[in-house]
Design an enzyme around this catalytic site. Structure first.
Site, PDB file in Angstrom:
ATOM      1  N   SER A 203       0.813  -1.244  -0.035  1.00  0.00           N
ATOM      2  CA  SER A 203      -0.014   0.078   0.047  1.00  0.00           C
ATOM      3  C   SER A 203       0.807   1.218   0.138  1.00  0.00           C
ATOM      4  CB  SER A 203      -1.044   0.094   1.252  1.00  0.00           C
ATOM      5  OG  SER A 203      -0.250  -0.346   2.523  1.00  0.00           O
ATOM      6  N   HIS A 231      -5.309  -3.652  -2.717  1.00  0.00           N
ATOM      7  CA  HIS A 231      -4.937  -2.651  -3.502  1.00  0.00           C
ATOM      8  C   HIS A 231      -5.070  -3.200  -5.140  1.00  0.00           C
ATOM      9  CE1 HIS A 231      -4.140   0.542  -0.947  1.00  0.00           C
ATOM     10  NE2 HIS A 231      -3.628  -0.458  -0.109  1.00  0.00           N
ATOM     11  N   LYS A 263     -11.763   0.359  -1.548  1.00  0.00           N
ATOM     12  CA  LYS A 263     -10.863   1.157  -2.460  1.00  0.00           C
ATOM     13  C   LYS A 263     -11.184   1.092  -3.991  1.00  0.00           C
ATOM     14  CE  LYS A 263      -7.210   0.481   1.181  1.00  0.00           C
ATOM     15  NZ  LYS A 263      -6.668  -0.304   2.098  1.00  0.00           N
TER      16      LYS A 263
HETATM   17  C1  LIG Z   1      -6.828  -0.545   3.415  1.00  0.00           C
HETATM   18  C2  LIG Z   1      -6.051  -2.030   3.527  1.00  0.00           C
HETATM   19  C3  LIG Z   1      -6.579  -2.776   4.517  1.00  0.00           C
HETATM   20  C4  LIG Z   1      -7.864  -2.520   5.370  1.00  0.00           C
HETATM   21  O1  LIG Z   1      -9.385  -2.293   4.789  1.00  0.00           O
HETATM   22  P1  LIG Z   1     -10.017  -1.446   5.398  1.00  0.00           P
HETATM   23  O2  LIG Z   1     -11.318  -1.819   4.813  1.00  0.00           O
HETATM   24  O3  LIG Z   1      -9.958   0.039   5.027  1.00  0.00           O
HETATM   25  O4  LIG Z   1     -10.276  -1.536   6.865  1.00  0.00           O
HETATM   26  C5  LIG Z   1      -6.135  -3.893   4.649  1.00  0.00           C
HETATM   27  N1  LIG Z   1      -5.140  -4.435   3.886  1.00  0.00           N
HETATM   28  C6  LIG Z   1      -4.540  -3.769   3.132  1.00  0.00           C
HETATM   29  C7  LIG Z   1      -3.331  -4.173   2.437  1.00  0.00           C
HETATM   30  C8  LIG Z   1      -4.953  -2.318   2.853  1.00  0.00           C
HETATM   31  O5  LIG Z   1      -4.320  -1.441   1.883  1.00  0.00           O
END
Ligand SMILES: *Cc1c(COP(=O)(O)O)cnc(C)c1O
Length: 410
Positions: A203, A231, A263
């Site tokens: 990320s 992502h 996302k």
């Molecule tokens: C954003 C993210 C999460 C968390 O997801 P949320 O739904 O925002 O809690 C978990 N793992 C990765 C790799 C992320 O980038």
């Protein structure tokens, strides 16, 4: 990971005189001191106020910016079809789900979305969680516990590392994207059961995990591999099925897949996809699934609309990759310190927290919004601007960003 002491360090011994002021005042004065220390180190986190929807030109802190920092990679967060699906969902299901999935909160909308996500990821079943953070806590702690060896990439998302701590498994972190180091660690401790866990697309760095090599190690050591594709899902692979599609990896070599919906999907929530026994054991054991209120069903309806767009509008992915290519060409030409990333996450490494904050503020002065990412989110000395692109951007937006960066960093 640094765990800061939050409670007053000297004034809270039982039986000792409380000193000046009430206990509440002492607590506040101690916390204020801690905040000041953070500020002095340029590490204080602040929130900017967004008005209106997430978009490439959002209204933030009272003015409009061209922004490059959301995870709404496909520009779906405010898509009219998704908005109306959510509105219909509220009309049909109300707002709150009213209970956890296991009590009385599991609706038809949840079930339909789970079936569609399972089909999309080519797996038998999927289980919705309220957030990705909770999906990771729930999956890791259901599958690993005391006596299990848990092997994680050093740069895994905080939720995966926290999940490792919560699970009480023996957590070993291998060097970033280093399958050989993973193999050495696994061979050094041949415990009865182990689990390997990695982000698919990191990320804060935008690079891909070497999944084919990790699969080879997992096969060699007889150890299941869990991949968090927060992502990559919707973005990577010809049909948006994510990083596993990109590498052409099938469920039999990556049996546990985590995806998030906040996302590229542009909505909210997360899921784990895999075999029926895997999903069933998560229902039995994942505390972050069992002991929490189900996602509002309207959000599940919104996500179903989003999944249809992800599948039918491949131009969004194509355009996104075009934006990334244009940025990378320009960054190379201008000798900007970008990392090697072919994803919509393009980090610009600036080193100190101060440098990252300064450049971010200079960009803001030019109407460009890019947030600075500082330790402990990234390692010391690795503070950066995390630039992200969305299918909602135009090619000219990329040029404006490049112009801004080149005049500031020149
Ligand atoms: C954003 C993210 C999460 C968390 O997801 P949320 O739904 O925002 O809690 C978990 N793992 C990765 C790799 C992320 O980038």
């Amino acid at each position: 990971m640094t765990l800061m002491m939050v409670l007053p360090s000297q004034s809270n011994y039982c039986g000792r005189a409380a000193g000046r002021g009430s206990l509440a005042e002492q607590l506040d004065s101690d916390l204020s001191e801690q905040l000041e220390r953070r500020r002095a180190q340029q590490l204080l986190r602040v929130r900017h106020l967004l008005e209106g929807p997430q978009e490439t030109a959002p209204f933030i802190d009272g003015r409009r910016y061209l922004a490059f920092c959301s995870n709404d990679y496909l520009g779906l967060a405010n898509h009219p079809e998704i908005v109306s699906a959510a509105q219909r969902g509220v009309r049909d299901h109300g707002v709150g789900s009213g209970a956890s999935h296991l009590v009385a909160g599991h609706s038809r909308a949840h079930r339909a979305l789970e079936e569609e996500l399972a089909a999309f990821t080519g797996r038998e079943a999927a289980l919705l969680f309220s957030t990705g953070y909770m999906a990771n806590l729930g999956a890791v702690s259901a599958l690993a516990g005391r006596g299990t060896g848990l092997f994680e990439d050093r740069l895994n998302h905080a939720s995966l590392l926290d999940a490792g701590l919560l699970s009480r498994a023996r957590l070993r972190r291998y060097r970033h994207a280093d399958a050989n180091h993973l193999r050495q660690l696994l061979e050094r401790e041949p415990s009865r059961r182990s689990l390997i866990v990695t982000d698919a697309l990191f990320s804060m760095d935008g690079d891909l995990a070497p999944l084919p090599e990790l699969v080879a190690v997992a096969q060699h050591c007889g150890c299941p591999l869990m991949v968090d594709d927060a992502h990559g899902l919707g973005v990577m692979g010809a049909s948006g099925r994510g990083t596993l599609e990109h590498f052409n990896l099938t469920p039999d070599v990556v049996p546990i897949l985590v995806g998030t919906l906040g996302k590229a999907f542009g909505t909210f929530g997360a899921f784990v996809a895999g075999s029926r026994p895997l999903i069933e054991i998560l229902v039995q054991r994942s505390r972050s699934y069992i002991y929490t209120t189900a996602l509002p069903p309207a959000l599940a309806e919104a996500t179903r609309a989003s999944l249809r767009l992800i599948q039918h509008e491949s131009w969004r992915r194509a355009h996104l990759h075009q934006l990334v290519a244009r940025f990378r060409d320009g960054a190379k030409r201008l000798h900007l310190p970008v990392k090697d990333s072919a994803s919509p996450i393009q980090p610009l490494i600036l080193g100190s927290a101060e440098a990252a904050l300064t450049v971010s503020a200079q960009l803001r002065a030019r109407g460009l919004f890019v947030s600075a990412i500082r330790p402990p989110t990234v390692p010391m000395g690795g503070a950066r601007l995390r630039i992200t692109f969305s299918a909602g951007h135009q090619l000219e937006d990329v040029d404006r960003l490049l112009d801004g960066l080149s005049s500031i960093l020149r």
